[in-house]
Design a protein around this motif. Structure first.
Motif: not given
Length: 346
Positions: A220-228
């Motif tokens: 989840a954090e990757i999805a939010l921080r990386e626009q993925m």
């Protein structure tokens, strides 16, 4: 309908995406076209497919899903108004009939696969081209624990992304995505894209539902921080969260009845969780499937929920979830059920 940006692509995709895995197995071409017509009429502009579909994969049906979408696109026109996503298969022995050499997400596979998908879809470009699953041995498709087992012939992410970069440069693909990928894999794709000026992944398609919220832990954090953002598949646990399998029911046309490969959604733990969610929905006079989908639509890391159906009635219920806003009381009830037995069907 509501819309979200697909990563940093500039494309606006509907928050509900039409999943087409049943086209060619459980749904005829006419039924597929009817679903597409209905979904588009409800504001859906996002369609997801794969070269291996329909599921379960068989030599006799492989590619029919894309072919049915292609015949619909040809008949209806308006290609520029629809965002079409499809996938290239990862490492597979099951799909050995698809190409005359070993199936991997490498250059020669990607080059043949993209041309075959374009031909079946009757289009000259694909908006989102996704790697269906990793080439390496890792924990996906219902497996939680990771066991390190490097493979001598595994295709490096660098090589996969370089091949995808080539099909983007030719104009056959607009944007690239990943599917059934781990947090480590997602970050490697992003790092390599930056280091080598290759296409940046705009989405990740992984399972996510009330029965499987594992995405929240590492992704989840990757999805939010990386626009993925997440494209959530199996949002109803292959129909389990529609309630149609409650109390041991096995409807003849149900996916869990017909296909053993989806058994992870019909375990005793899963059935117990479904029952608790069903009782919560009944208490608040909600449709169980709509409640389950509306919970996913609340999540800030989510771009779109991929909903599939075998009938227009099912599709209407699923698409109707876009208009449901859950009360904080219902959300608290969902969290209480989750806390009792987290992720019973990973």
């Amino acid at each position: 309908m509501q819309y979200s940006e697909l990563g940093n692509s500039g494309l606006k995709v509907s928050r509900l995406c039409l999943g087409t895995m049943t086209f060619g197995e459980q749904n005829s071409e006419a039924e597929a076209h009817a679903q597409l017509d209905y979904a588009i009429g409800q504001g859906v502009n996002f369609i997801d497919a794969a070269e291996m579909y329909p599921v379960p994969p068989r030599p006799q049906t492989q590619g029919l899903t894309e072919a049915y979408i292609g015949s619909w696109l040809k008949a209806r026109g308006g290609r520029d108004k629809v965002i079409v996503a499809t996938k290239v298969a990862g490492r597979s022995t099951e799909l050995s009939y698809a190409r005359p050499f070993a199936i991997h997400p490498d250059r020669r596979n990607i080059e043949l696969a993209i041309d075959a998908s374009l031909k079946r879809l009757q289009t000259d470009y694909i908006d989102l081209y996704q790697v269906h699953w990793p080439d390496r041995s890792t924990n996906f498709f219902g497996r939680l624990g990771y066991e390190h087992q490097p493979l001598a012939d595994e295709v490096a992410i660098e090589d996969t992304l370089a091949a995808l970069g080539d099909v983007v440069r030719t104009g056959k693909v607009r944007h690239v995505g990943i599917s059934n990928e781990t947090p480590w894999g997602a970050m490697r794709y992003l790092a390599i894209a930056e280091q080598r000026q290759l296409p940046r992944v705009v989405s990740i398609q992984n399972p996510y539902s009330l029965l499987n919220r594992v995405f929240e832990i590492g992704h989840a954090e990757i999805a939010l921080r990386e626009q993925m953002g997440l494209l959530a598949y199996s949002p109803l646990g292959m129909g389990a969260l529609s309630g149609k399998y409650r109390h041991g029911a096995r409807p003849a046309q149900g996916r869990l009845t017909r296909f053993d490969r989806f058994r992870r959604y019909s375990t005793p733990r899963g059935a117990a969780a479904v029952e608790r969610y069903a009782q919560l929905a009944e208490t608040h006079r909600l449709d169980l499937a709509q409640m389950a989908l509306a919970f996913l639509l609340r999540q800030p890391f989510l771009t779109s929920v991929i909903v599939g159906a075998t009938t227009l009635d099912q599709l209407a219920v699923n698409l109707g979830s876009i208009d449901l806003t859950l009360s904080e009381t219902v959300v608290a009830g969902i969290e209480a059920v989750h806390a009792e037995d987290p992720n019973p069907c990973p």
